[in-house]
Design a protein around this motif. Sequence first.
Motif, PDB file in Angstrom:
ATOM      1  N   THR A   1       0.821  -1.218   0.000  1.00  0.00           N
ATOM      2  CA  THR A   1       0.000   0.000   0.000  1.00  0.00           C
ATOM      3  C   THR A   1       0.855   1.269   0.000  1.00  0.00           C
TER       4      THR A   1
ATOM      5  N   ARG B   1       3.781  10.357   7.129  1.00  0.00           N
ATOM      6  CA  ARG B   1       2.333  10.575   7.241  1.00  0.00           C
ATOM      7  C   ARG B   1       1.609  10.019   6.023  1.00  0.00           C
TER       8      ARG B   1
ATOM      9  N   ALA C   1       1.426   6.258   6.205  1.00  0.00           N
ATOM     10  CA  ALA C   1       0.413   5.872   7.194  1.00  0.00           C
ATOM     11  C   ALA C   1      -0.997   6.059   6.615  1.00  0.00           C
ATOM     12  N   THR C   2      -1.208   7.148   5.897  1.00  0.00           N
ATOM     13  CA  THR C   2      -2.510   7.411   5.270  1.00  0.00           C
ATOM     14  C   THR C   2      -2.830   6.337   4.239  1.00  0.00           C
TER      15      THR C   2
ATOM     16  N   ARG D   1      -1.659   3.283   4.056  1.00  0.00           N
ATOM     17  CA  ARG D   1      -1.898   1.994   4.715  1.00  0.00           C
ATOM     18  C   ARG D   1      -3.287   1.950   5.338  1.00  0.00           C
ATOM     19  N   GLU D   2      -3.699   3.048   5.945  1.00  0.00           N
ATOM     20  CA  GLU D   2      -5.024   3.102   6.571  1.00  0.00           C
ATOM     21  C   GLU D   2      -6.127   3.013   5.514  1.00  0.00           C
ATOM     22  N   LEU D   3      -5.933   3.681   4.391  1.00  0.00           N
ATOM     23  CA  LEU D   3      -6.919   3.697   3.323  1.00  0.00           C
ATOM     24  C   LEU D   3      -6.985   2.344   2.611  1.00  0.00           C
ATOM     25  N   GLY D   4      -5.837   1.756   2.337  1.00  0.00           N
ATOM     26  CA  GLY D   4      -5.781   0.486   1.618  1.00  0.00           C
ATOM     27  C   GLY D   4      -6.218   0.630   0.173  1.00  0.00           C
TER      28      GLY D   4
END
Length: 183
Positions: free
Chosen positions: A128, A164, A167-168, A170-173
């Motif tokens: 991701t 950041r 991280a965004t 990865r969170e969104l996928g």
Amino acid sequence: MTDTLDPVQVEAGVRRWLERAVIGLNLCPFAKAVYVKQQVRIVVSDASTERALLEELGEELALLRDTPAEEVDTTLLVHPQVLGDFLDYNDFLGDADALVEALDLDGVLQVASFHPDYQFAGSEPGDTDNLTNRAPFPILHLLREASIDRAVAAYPDPDAIIERNIATARELGFDGWSKLLAE
């Protein structure tokens, strides 16, 4: 890539990506200011060969060099008909950098890269993290070094941007990314 893509639809897809991902997710905290001031030039290339794209890149680099930043601060050269394969695209970036040097623009302008299949060195295609540099079409992003320097100097912690963004992503996928860019 296909030659049946409508340039208006290509530009609309790029604007959707800019507005929803780059600006909307704040992947580039410097993008919103130039975008709302209409200082982002989006050029949808009709090039179907690497040679034609390289020629157009030279024209766009010269145009950016010769145009005040207040009019055009940055250019997105979108090329949906050539370099659809990421490895070919990645190889072409060396030619793009060589052209910047040949035009004596090293230190003045630089070329950043975005591609639908973007893959960072050492990563897997399914990581991701790669989403941070994925765009709906292959794009050569022409940037003014002076604008980058000013933006970075004004930003409190520019090194944190990459962390950041990862991280965004990865969170969104991948599902979230697809939904974000859907029409």
